[in-house]
Design a protein around this motif. Sequence first.
Motif, PDB file in Angstrom:
ATOM      1  N   MET A   1       0.714  -1.264   0.032  1.00  0.00           N
ATOM      2  CA  MET A   1       0.044  -0.001  -0.102  1.00  0.00           C
ATOM      3  C   MET A   1       0.891   1.291  -0.027  1.00  0.00           C
ATOM      4  O   MET A   1       0.393   2.092  -0.638  1.00  0.00           O
ATOM      5  N   ALA A   2       1.944   1.105   0.737  1.00  0.00           N
ATOM      6  CA  ALA A   2       2.481   2.413   0.829  1.00  0.00           C
ATOM      7  C   ALA A   2       3.277   2.943  -0.368  1.00  0.00           C
ATOM      8  O   ALA A   2       3.801   4.141  -0.463  1.00  0.00           O
ATOM      9  N   ASP A   3       3.378   2.246  -1.465  1.00  0.00           N
ATOM     10  CA  ASP A   3       3.870   2.783  -2.828  1.00  0.00           C
ATOM     11  C   ASP A   3       2.924   3.261  -3.685  1.00  0.00           C
ATOM     12  O   ASP A   3       2.968   3.765  -4.783  1.00  0.00           O
ATOM     13  N   ARG A   4       1.614   3.022  -3.301  1.00  0.00           N
ATOM     14  CA  ARG A   4       0.365   3.723  -3.970  1.00  0.00           C
ATOM     15  C   ARG A   4       0.099   5.086  -4.003  1.00  0.00           C
ATOM     16  O   ARG A   4       0.180   5.657  -2.857  1.00  0.00           O
ATOM     17  N   LEU A   5       0.078   5.846  -5.176  1.00  0.00           N
ATOM     18  CA  LEU A   5       0.095   7.314  -4.938  1.00  0.00           C
ATOM     19  C   LEU A   5      -1.156   7.855  -4.172  1.00  0.00           C
ATOM     20  O   LEU A   5      -1.191   8.498  -3.581  1.00  0.00           O
ATOM     21  N   GLY A   6      -2.335   7.202  -4.506  1.00  0.00           N
ATOM     22  CA  GLY A   6      -3.458   7.798  -3.763  1.00  0.00           C
ATOM     23  C   GLY A   6      -3.459   7.589  -2.359  1.00  0.00           C
ATOM     24  O   GLY A   6      -3.578   8.299  -1.582  1.00  0.00           O
ATOM     25  N   TYR A   7      -2.914   6.261  -1.732  1.00  0.00           N
ATOM     26  CA  TYR A   7      -2.411   6.045  -0.256  1.00  0.00           C
ATOM     27  C   TYR A   7      -1.658   7.263   0.040  1.00  0.00           C
ATOM     28  O   TYR A   7      -1.838   7.722   1.208  1.00  0.00           O
ATOM     29  N   LEU A   8      -0.710   7.555  -0.509  1.00  0.00           N
ATOM     30  CA  LEU A   8       0.317   8.520  -0.037  1.00  0.00           C
ATOM     31  C   LEU A   8      -0.141   9.996   0.102  1.00  0.00           C
ATOM     32  O   LEU A   8      -0.298  10.632   0.890  1.00  0.00           O
ATOM     33  N   LEU A   9      -0.824  10.325  -1.110  1.00  0.00           N
ATOM     34  CA  LEU A   9      -1.514  11.714  -0.980  1.00  0.00           C
ATOM     35  C   LEU A   9      -2.605  11.724   0.047  1.00  0.00           C
ATOM     36  O   LEU A   9      -2.674  12.789   0.524  1.00  0.00           O
TER      37      LEU A   9
END
Length: 133
Positions: A1-9
């Motif tokens: 999950m930590a490399d998903r852009l949506g999650y990070l944003l």
Amino acid sequence: MADRLGYLLKHVLAQLTEAQTAALAPYGVTGRDLAVLSAIAAGEPLSQLEVAARLRVDRTSIGDLLDGLEDRGLVERRRRAEDRRRNVVALTPQGESTFASAERIRLEVEREFLAPLPDGARFREELRLLLGE
């Protein structure tokens, strides 16, 4: 999950929002309130619908936000000088003072938040690029 852009944003926004909420609380405004005050302070007098368009919110939401700001004495609705049939929204003197103080705090929170990045200004520019601005 930590490399998903949506999650990070999403999680970066949550952290920034939390920091801003805490910092703005002493001024009696939220981040949304400050955005409305900023739109109103940005230049020529705007109608309620023009404020909504500038912030990309619907007319019901802006009405509720402005009602709350008006109840706290930060904004007022008045007739447009050039066209008495139309109303504009303006900051009151208390609104101007609150906006100036809260805006300084917002900028400081953002500066501190972006401090770990090598170039916070470039990061902002890149985000604007993604938005097509």
